[in-house]
Design a protein around this motif. Sequence first.
Motif, short mmCIF file in Angstrom:
data_model
loop_
_atom_site.label_atom_id
_atom_site.label_comp_id
_atom_site.label_asym_id
_atom_site.label_seq_id
_atom_site.Cartn_x
_atom_site.Cartn_y
_atom_site.Cartn_z
N ARG A 290 14.50 4.52 -1.72
CA ARG A 290 15.77 5.01 -2.26
C ARG A 290 15.94 4.63 -3.73
NH1 ARG A 290 15.15 8.20 0.13
NH2 ARG A 290 15.79 8.67 2.20
N GLU A 291 15.48 3.46 -4.12
CA GLU A 291 15.61 3.03 -5.51
C GLU A 291 14.73 3.88 -6.43
OE1 GLU A 291 14.52 -1.08 -5.52
OE2 GLU A 291 16.29 -1.69 -4.39
N GLN A 292 13.54 4.24 -5.98
CA GLN A 292 12.58 4.90 -6.86
C GLN A 292 12.43 6.40 -6.62
OE1 GLN A 292 8.98 2.63 -6.45
NE2 GLN A 292 9.91 0.78 -7.27
N TYR A 293 12.67 6.85 -5.39
CA TYR A 293 12.47 8.26 -5.03
C TYR A 293 13.70 8.74 -4.27
CZ TYR A 293 7.80 6.55 -5.94
OH TYR A 293 6.71 5.94 -6.52
N ASP A 294 14.79 8.78 -4.95
CA ASP A 294 16.13 8.95 -4.40
C ASP A 294 16.24 9.81 -3.14
OD1 ASP A 294 18.97 8.70 -4.46
OD2 ASP A 294 19.07 10.69 -5.35
N ASP A 295 15.73 11.01 -3.17
CA ASP A 295 15.98 11.93 -2.06
C ASP A 295 14.77 12.18 -1.16
OD1 ASP A 295 14.56 13.30 -3.96
OD2 ASP A 295 15.76 15.12 -3.87
N LEU A 296 13.74 11.37 -1.27
CA LEU A 296 12.55 11.53 -0.43
C LEU A 296 12.92 11.27 1.03
CD1 LEU A 296 9.48 11.99 -0.25
CD2 LEU A 296 9.20 9.53 -0.57
N PRO A 297 12.67 12.26 1.92
CA PRO A 297 13.01 12.05 3.34
C PRO A 297 12.26 10.86 3.94
CG PRO A 297 12.58 14.36 2.90
CD PRO A 297 12.17 13.60 1.67
N PHE A 298 12.96 10.10 4.75
CA PHE A 298 12.41 8.88 5.34
C PHE A 298 12.82 8.85 6.81
CE2 PHE A 298 11.83 4.47 6.33
CZ PHE A 298 10.95 3.96 5.38
N VAL A 299 11.82 8.81 7.70
CA VAL A 299 12.05 8.76 9.14
C VAL A 299 11.59 7.38 9.62
CG1 VAL A 299 11.45 9.73 11.39
CG2 VAL A 299 11.75 11.25 9.40
N LEU A 300 12.48 6.67 10.26
CA LEU A 300 12.15 5.36 10.82
C LEU A 300 11.84 5.56 12.30
CD1 LEU A 300 12.01 2.48 9.73
CD2 LEU A 300 14.33 2.14 10.50
N TYR A 301 10.62 5.23 12.69
CA TYR A 301 10.12 5.43 14.06
C TYR A 301 9.81 4.06 14.63
CZ TYR A 301 6.67 6.67 17.66
OH TYR A 301 5.96 6.78 18.81
N ASP B 140 0.83 -1.21 0.00
CA ASP B 140 0.00 0.00 0.00
C ASP B 140 0.86 1.26 0.00
OD1 ASP B 140 -2.33 -1.47 -0.08
OD2 ASP B 140 -2.75 -1.27 2.07
N ALA B 141 1.99 1.21 0.69
CA ALA B 141 2.90 2.36 0.70
C ALA B 141 3.45 2.63 -0.70
CB ALA B 141 4.04 2.11 1.68
N ARG B 142 3.84 1.59 -1.41
CA ARG B 142 4.34 1.77 -2.78
C ARG B 142 3.27 2.36 -3.69
NH1 ARG B 142 6.92 -3.11 -1.57
NH2 ARG B 142 5.38 -4.31 -2.70
N ARG B 143 2.04 1.86 -3.56
CA ARG B 143 0.94 2.41 -4.38
C ARG B 143 0.68 3.87 -4.05
NH1 ARG B 143 -0.74 -2.93 -4.01
NH2 ARG B 143 -1.89 -2.67 -2.06
N LEU B 144 0.72 4.21 -2.78
CA LEU B 144 0.50 5.60 -2.37
C LEU B 144 1.60 6.51 -2.91
CD1 LEU B 144 -1.36 7.42 -0.62
CD2 LEU B 144 0.26 7.05 1.24
N LEU B 145 2.82 6.06 -2.86
CA LEU B 145 3.94 6.85 -3.40
C LEU B 145 3.79 7.09 -4.90
CD1 LEU B 145 6.85 5.24 -1.40
CD2 LEU B 145 6.17 7.65 -1.30
N GLU B 146 3.21 6.14 -5.60
CA GLU B 146 3.00 6.30 -7.04
C GLU B 146 1.89 7.29 -7.35
OE1 GLU B 146 2.24 2.34 -8.39
OE2 GLU B 146 4.32 1.70 -8.09
N ARG B 147 0.86 7.34 -6.48
CA ARG B 147 -0.33 8.17 -6.73
C ARG B 147 -0.23 9.60 -6.21
NH1 ARG B 147 -3.47 4.41 -3.84
NH2 ARG B 147 -3.99 6.15 -2.52
N GLU B 148 0.44 9.79 -5.09
CA GLU B 148 0.41 11.07 -4.39
C GLU B 148 1.79 11.73 -4.38
OE1 GLU B 148 -2.35 12.40 -3.08
OE2 GLU B 148 -3.62 10.64 -3.44
N ARG B 149 1.78 13.04 -4.19
CA ARG B 149 3.05 13.75 -3.96
C ARG B 149 3.32 13.67 -2.46
NH1 ARG B 149 3.69 20.07 -4.66
NH2 ARG B 149 3.13 20.02 -2.46
N ILE B 150 4.31 12.92 -2.10
CA ILE B 150 4.66 12.70 -0.69
C ILE B 150 5.93 13.49 -0.39
CG2 ILE B 150 5.28 10.96 1.03
CD1 ILE B 150 2.42 10.64 -0.03
N ASP B 151 5.93 14.20 0.75
CA ASP B 151 7.08 15.01 1.13
C ASP B 151 7.97 14.33 2.16
OD1 ASP B 151 6.55 17.25 -0.53
OD2 ASP B 151 4.94 17.81 0.82
N CYS B 152 7.43 13.37 2.89
CA CYS B 152 8.21 12.68 3.92
C CYS B 152 7.51 11.37 4.26
CB CYS B 152 8.32 13.55 5.16
SG CYS B 152 9.25 12.81 6.52
N VAL B 153 8.27 10.31 4.42
CA VAL B 153 7.73 9.02 4.85
C VAL B 153 8.15 8.79 6.29
CG1 VAL B 153 7.80 6.51 4.51
CG2 VAL B 153 7.85 8.05 2.52
#
Length: 176
Positions: A70-81, A32-45
């Motif tokens: 990282r493979e598909q959206y090189d510089d998209l910020p990603f926070v692991l919580y 679902d996360a991959r599908r959302l990334l394809e559909r929406e403009r996401i600024d941070c995960v």
Amino acid sequence: VVGHDPESGALSTAIADSEFDPAVLTVDDRPDARRLLERERIDCVVSGYEVPDADGLRYMGGLRLLETVREQYDDLPFVLYTDVVNEDSIRLAAANGVRAYVRDQDGEDVVGQLRYHVDSALRGRLAERRAAEQDRINELMRSVTQTLVLEEDRGPMLAALCGKLTEQDVYRFAAY
């Protein structure tokens, strides 16, 4: 937000206190996360560590999602919580460009850390967009200036200027 309910605990408080008042989209698993990334403009995960895949396997799912991002959206910020504290996982996350690894542990300012890292990511994305827009405007101004200098006759000059302006998305429905 992947693998966490944004209405619960530290995550909801951090988002509510954000200086940006971000819209929050949530999904429960990696597909679902991959599908959302394809559909929406996401600024941070913001993702948990144990995020299920299509088969329901949770172990290191957040890290696998980070690798996909990282493979598909090189510089998209990603926070692991996460409440998982594993030095190997921290090293792997860092090697894949995680913006932050926030540990959900007693005694730590989890809300402050999440808010700081999410706001920092959003601030950076906003700055990138502004810089790209400024570059587009500067290029348009160079092009308009060049047209003004090179064209000798008023008619062709106006036609060339209108043509350059209507090539821009903001003026795509304008006519001259």
